[in-house]
Design a protein around this motif. Structure first.
Motif, PDB file in Angstrom:
ATOM      1  N   GLN A 141      45.134  41.167  33.120  1.00 52.11           N
ATOM      2  CA  GLN A 141      43.793  40.914  32.601  1.00 52.11           C
ATOM      3  C   GLN A 141      43.730  39.555  31.915  1.00 52.11           C
ATOM      4  OE1 GLN A 141      42.658  44.150  30.057  1.00 52.11           O
ATOM      5  NE2 GLN A 141      42.470  45.629  31.745  1.00 52.11           N
ATOM      6  N   VAL A 142      44.785  39.202  31.206  1.00 52.98           N
ATOM      7  CA  VAL A 142      44.839  37.903  30.540  1.00 52.98           C
ATOM      8  C   VAL A 142      44.795  36.776  31.566  1.00 52.98           C
ATOM      9  CG1 VAL A 142      46.216  36.412  29.039  1.00 52.98           C
ATOM     10  CG2 VAL A 142      46.098  38.861  28.591  1.00 52.98           C
ATOM     11  N   VAL A 143      45.515  36.958  32.669  1.00 50.26           N
ATOM     12  CA  VAL A 143      45.516  35.943  33.721  1.00 50.26           C
ATOM     13  C   VAL A 143      44.127  35.784  34.323  1.00 50.26           C
ATOM     14  CG1 VAL A 143      46.434  35.343  35.994  1.00 50.26           C
ATOM     15  CG2 VAL A 143      47.953  36.284  34.258  1.00 50.26           C
ATOM     16  N   VAL A 144      43.445  36.907  34.569  1.00 51.05           N
ATOM     17  CA  VAL A 144      42.093  36.850  35.137  1.00 51.05           C
ATOM     18  C   VAL A 144      41.156  36.107  34.189  1.00 51.05           C
ATOM     19  CG1 VAL A 144      40.094  38.236  35.801  1.00 51.05           C
ATOM     20  CG2 VAL A 144      42.380  38.916  36.547  1.00 51.05           C
ATOM     21  N   ILE A 145      41.209  36.426  32.893  1.00 48.44           N
ATOM     22  CA  ILE A 145      40.366  35.738  31.916  1.00 48.44           C
ATOM     23  C   ILE A 145      40.688  34.250  31.887  1.00 48.44           C
ATOM     24  CG2 ILE A 145      39.896  35.494  29.457  1.00 48.44           C
ATOM     25  CD1 ILE A 145      40.159  38.439  29.132  1.00 48.44           C
ATOM     26  N   ALA A 146      41.985  33.914  31.951  1.00 45.22           N
ATOM     27  CA  ALA A 146      42.381  32.506  31.909  1.00 45.22           C
ATOM     28  C   ALA A 146      41.842  31.739  33.116  1.00 45.22           C
ATOM     29  CB  ALA A 146      43.910  32.398  31.861  1.00 45.22           C
ATOM     30  N   VAL A 147      41.896  32.348  34.305  1.00 44.09           N
ATOM     31  CA  VAL A 147      41.369  31.691  35.508  1.00 44.09           C
ATOM     32  C   VAL A 147      39.867  31.450  35.372  1.00 44.09           C
ATOM     33  CG1 VAL A 147      40.952  31.964  37.978  1.00 44.09           C
ATOM     34  CG2 VAL A 147      43.177  32.574  37.022  1.00 44.09           C
ATOM     35  N   LEU A 148      39.139  32.461  34.932  1.00 44.44           N
ATOM     36  CA  LEU A 148      37.690  32.319  34.770  1.00 44.44           C
ATOM     37  C   LEU A 148      37.355  31.297  33.689  1.00 44.44           C
ATOM     38  CD1 LEU A 148      36.612  36.086  34.976  1.00 44.44           C
ATOM     39  CD2 LEU A 148      36.439  34.342  36.759  1.00 44.44           C
ATOM     40  N   PHE A 149      38.115  31.330  32.599  1.00 43.94           N
ATOM     41  CA  PHE A 149      37.875  30.370  31.509  1.00 43.94           C
ATOM     42  C   PHE A 149      38.155  28.953  31.975  1.00 43.94           C
ATOM     43  CE2 PHE A 149      38.644  28.053  27.634  1.00 43.94           C
ATOM     44  CZ  PHE A 149      37.784  28.627  26.704  1.00 43.94           C
ATOM     45  N   GLY A 150      39.253  28.771  32.741  1.00 46.52           N
ATOM     46  CA  GLY A 150      39.576  27.432  33.234  1.00 46.52           C
ATOM     47  C   GLY A 150      38.523  26.896  34.182  1.00 46.52           C
TER      48      GLY A 150
ATOM     49  N   PHE B   7      44.109  41.056  25.330  1.00 45.35           N
ATOM     50  CA  PHE B   7      45.305  40.606  24.625  1.00 45.35           C
ATOM     51  C   PHE B   7      45.976  41.739  23.846  1.00 45.35           C
ATOM     52  CE2 PHE B   7      42.798  36.865  25.380  1.00 45.35           C
ATOM     53  CZ  PHE B   7      43.722  35.873  25.633  1.00 45.35           C
ATOM     54  N   SER B   8      45.206  42.728  23.436  1.00 46.29           N
ATOM     55  CA  SER B   8      45.765  43.810  22.624  1.00 46.29           C
ATOM     56  C   SER B   8      46.220  45.010  23.452  1.00 46.29           C
ATOM     57  CB  SER B   8      44.727  44.280  21.595  1.00 46.29           C
ATOM     58  OG  SER B   8      43.563  44.783  22.242  1.00 46.29           O
TER      59      SER B   8
ATOM     60  N   ILE C 142      42.154  45.416  36.321  1.00 47.52           N
ATOM     61  CA  ILE C 142      42.219  43.966  36.479  1.00 47.52           C
ATOM     62  C   ILE C 142      41.250  43.262  35.540  1.00 47.52           C
ATOM     63  CG2 ILE C 142      41.761  42.051  38.063  1.00 47.52           C
ATOM     64  CD1 ILE C 142      42.889  43.663  40.290  1.00 47.52           C
ATOM     65  N   VAL C 143      40.019  43.763  35.452  1.00 43.78           N
ATOM     66  CA  VAL C 143      38.982  43.116  34.651  1.00 43.78           C
ATOM     67  C   VAL C 143      38.833  43.866  33.329  1.00 43.78           C
ATOM     68  CG1 VAL C 143      36.579  42.392  34.546  1.00 43.78           C
ATOM     69  CG2 VAL C 143      37.785  42.394  36.742  1.00 43.78           C
ATOM     70  N   PRO C 144      39.026  43.199  32.187  1.00 43.97           N
ATOM     71  CA  PRO C 144      38.894  43.877  30.891  1.00 43.97           C
ATOM     72  C   PRO C 144      37.426  44.069  30.516  1.00 43.97           C
ATOM     73  CG  PRO C 144      39.369  41.555  30.562  1.00 43.97           C
ATOM     74  CD  PRO C 144      39.410  41.783  32.052  1.00 43.97           C
ATOM     75  N   ASP C 145      37.177  45.004  29.608  1.00 47.68           N
ATOM     76  CA  ASP C 145      35.802  45.230  29.173  1.00 47.68           C
ATOM     77  C   ASP C 145      35.410  44.318  28.020  1.00 47.68           C
ATOM     78  OD1 ASP C 145      37.417  46.305  27.284  1.00 47.68           O
ATOM     79  OD2 ASP C 145      36.535  48.319  27.306  1.00 47.68           O
ATOM     80  N   ASN C 146      36.388  43.619  27.423  1.00 45.10           N
ATOM     81  CA  ASN C 146      36.082  42.610  26.407  1.00 45.10           C
ATOM     82  C   ASN C 146      37.219  41.605  26.332  1.00 45.10           C
ATOM     83  OD1 ASN C 146      37.938  43.345  23.919  1.00 45.10           O
ATOM     84  ND2 ASN C 146      37.110  45.287  24.686  1.00 45.10           N
ATOM     85  N   PHE C 147      36.952  40.475  25.707  1.00 44.17           N
ATOM     86  CA  PHE C 147      37.907  39.364  25.691  1.00 44.17           C
ATOM     87  C   PHE C 147      39.149  39.722  24.883  1.00 44.17           C
ATOM     88  CE2 PHE C 147      39.729  35.391  24.262  1.00 44.17           C
ATOM     89  CZ  PHE C 147      39.616  34.561  25.366  1.00 44.17           C
TER      90      PHE C 147
ATOM     91  N   ALA D 252      55.860  49.093  31.539  1.00 40.48           N
ATOM     92  CA  ALA D 252      54.966  48.726  30.450  1.00 40.48           C
ATOM     93  C   ALA D 252      53.909  49.781  30.251  1.00 40.48           C
ATOM     94  CB  ALA D 252      54.306  47.375  30.760  1.00 40.48           C
ATOM     95  N   PRO D 253      53.520  50.069  28.997  1.00 42.89           N
ATOM     96  CA  PRO D 253      52.546  51.122  28.749  1.00 42.89           C
ATOM     97  C   PRO D 253      51.163  50.728  29.198  1.00 42.89           C
ATOM     98  CG  PRO D 253      53.036  49.946  26.710  1.00 42.89           C
ATOM     99  CD  PRO D 253      53.978  49.422  27.759  1.00 42.89           C
ATOM    100  N   GLY D 254      50.439  51.710  29.651  1.00 40.74           N
ATOM    101  CA  GLY D 254      49.034  51.497  29.950  1.00 40.74           C
ATOM    102  C   GLY D 254      48.765  50.860  31.280  1.00 40.74           C
ATOM    103  N   VAL D 255      49.777  50.627  32.116  1.00 40.43           N
ATOM    104  CA  VAL D 255      49.591  49.991  33.412  1.00 40.43           C
ATOM    105  C   VAL D 255      49.984  50.981  34.485  1.00 40.43           C
ATOM    106  CG1 VAL D 255      50.149  48.001  34.828  1.00 40.43           C
ATOM    107  CG2 VAL D 255      50.165  47.798  32.369  1.00 40.43           C
ATOM    108  N   PRO D 256      49.237  51.120  35.560  1.00 39.91           N
ATOM    109  CA  PRO D 256      49.556  52.106  36.580  1.00 39.91           C
ATOM    110  C   PRO D 256      50.921  51.873  37.183  1.00 39.91           C
ATOM    111  CG  PRO D 256      47.353  51.232  36.888  1.00 39.91           C
ATOM    112  CD  PRO D 256      47.993  50.406  35.838  1.00 39.91           C
TER     113      PRO D 256
END
Length: 450
Positions: free
Chosen positions: A161-170, A154-155, A145-150, A128-132
């Motif tokens: 990063q989406v999973v991390v945001i989902a855990v924090l949001f939940g 997704f983009s 792991i942590v995105p700089d914005n919400f 996948a592009p953009g992933v180490p």
């Protein structure tokens, strides 16, 4: 609104759908056609890669939103952890332990058998592009792991990063007032249904995507890939049977329950799940049957719905085995460190698997993307055999939650053990209208676990 003739059964018989209108049957036909075209016209088949890739891109449109929504709703289904009852706390601990065991079993089976090695090094794979890539610096991995914005999560294509945001949001959702939680949960469920509607539309194109992926793979790699896929399917079914008999059998034995007799009691619901390849098909019947078996209604109401989000044993085994299949088939080296990281990712993403048919495949695609070093093209190839594997996935998920509900009720002290022994010895008791249903056993109130 049904007419009087339909209600009375005197109207014209309902027209049966043609066998070829089923997406599952269409996929099977596309596999046969793809194999034939790939073998006879290898040159032409080498240009069909774009067909499988396009289908995969369409699936990926809904992956990030679905992973976010289902992980958030899964956490919300656990309730307020600070005020959780003893039953809820025990269930969550049980889910995490058994899910981890299922993942480890899948990884162990894949390493021992070398699943996918027989396919040789497939062509055209890229991460996948953009992933180490695997083996990159730990600092680079942590930085992603942590995105700089919400919205950026997704983009950017960084599913982790989406999973991390989902855990924090939940977790944040659990801190809100109950009335606010209810409104948000209702809204999230509605949006989630909309995205699954999108996925259902895309899945209608699955036969075309499968044809392109299979034809390209056969045309460029020969019959070795087909043999490897057949071995993957056989090995997965064997691992699922071992998990049910050995792992779940040992858990049942610790609670004084015979796993084979428990299977016999719920065989009707499991048969329905096996035929539809959807664990939701057996849920209504189990919610009614388990209390009649002596399990308290409180435990059934808490553990079963939560288990459908957190306790997906068949999904865990599938994800572990198939990721190793892709790594071996494409010649991607995966050492202990990479597999440990894979285990952590799957512990999170497996909680996002939906209970409808196809949900496991969508989450598996997100996991492959999140790893950053597995080729996403292989996901389309695996879809060709997903239908055969999904029957075992749904059955294992469903029976795993049955065991979880009964065992948690047993150790929580709210199981009518005498009633359960009667049912296990003679399941026909549940079909006798003259036998009154037992009163639900009320669990002893427990102190807060935190």
């Amino acid at each position: 609104m049904k007419s009087a003739e339909q209600l009375l059964g005197t109207g014209p018989p309902k027209r049966r759908s043609r066998w070829y209108t089923s997406v599952g049957n269409q996929v099977m036909m596309s596999i046969v056609l793809g194999v034939a075209v790939g073998a006879v016209f290898p040159g032409f088949s080498s240009h069909l890669k774009v067909v499988g890739d396009t289908f995969l891109d369409l699936i990926k449109i809904g992956v990030a939103p679905l992973v976010f929504l289902t992980v958030v709703m899964g956490i919300a289904a656990a309730g307020d952890l600070k005020k959780a009852s003893r039953t809820g706390f025990m269930a969550l601990i049980y889910f995490e332990i058994v899910s981890t065991v299922a993942l480890l079993l899948g990884l162990l089976a894949g390493n021992v058998s070398g699943v996918g090695v027989g396919a040789g090094a497939l062509q055209g794979g890229h991460a996948a592009p953009g992933v180490p890539k695997a083996g990159g610096a730990d600092e680079g991995f942590l930085a992603t792991i942590v995105p700089d914005n919400f919205v950026g999560a997704f983009s950017s294509g960084h599913l982790l990063q989406v999973v991390v945001i989902a855990v924090l949001f939940g977790i944040g959702l659990l801190a809100l007032a109950p009335t606010v939680q209810t409104r948000l949960n209702a809204g999230l469920e509605t949006v989630c249904e909309g995205f699954f509607g999108l996925i259902n539309v895309v899945m209608r194109l699955a036969p075309i995507g499968t044809f392109g992926a299979i034809a390209y793979s056969v045309g460029t790699n020969g019959s070795a890939m087909l043999l490897a896929l057949a071995e993957l399917v056989a090995q997965y079914w064997i691992v699922v049977v071992l998990f049910i008999v050995v792992i779940l059998g040992a858990i049942c034995l610790s609670a004084g329950i015979n796993v084979l007799r428990l299977l016999r009691v719920v065989r009707t619901e499991l048969t329905l799940v096996l035929g539809t390849a959807s664990s939701e098909a057996g849920l209504p019947g189990l919610l009614k049957k388990l209390p009649r078996m002596g399990v308290s209604r409180q435990t059934v109401g808490l553990v079963m719905p939560t288990g459908y989000a957190f306790n997906l044993d068949g999904t865990s085994i599938y994800m572990a085995l198939c990721t190793l299949f892709l790594a071996n088939a494409y010649g991607v080296p995966m050492g202990f460190e990479q597999q440990l990281g894979l285990l952590v990712i799957m512990l999170l993403t497996s909680k996002g698997a939906a209970t409808v048919s196809g949900g496991t495949f969508v989450v598996f695609a997100s996991t492959v993307t999140a790893t950053g070093y597995l080729p996403v093209e292989g996901v389309a190839i695996l879809f060709g055999v997903y239908r055969v594997m999904s029957m075992a996935i749904a059955t294992c998920n469903t029976f795993g939650n049955v065991v979880a509900t009964v065992v948690v009720s047993r150790f929580n002290g709210d199981l009518d053990r005498a009633r359960l022994r009667e049912v296990l010895a003679d399941p026909s008791i549940l079909d006798r209208p003259d036998v009154p249903e037992p009163e639900p056993v009320t669990a002893t109130p427990a102190r807060s676990t935190t």
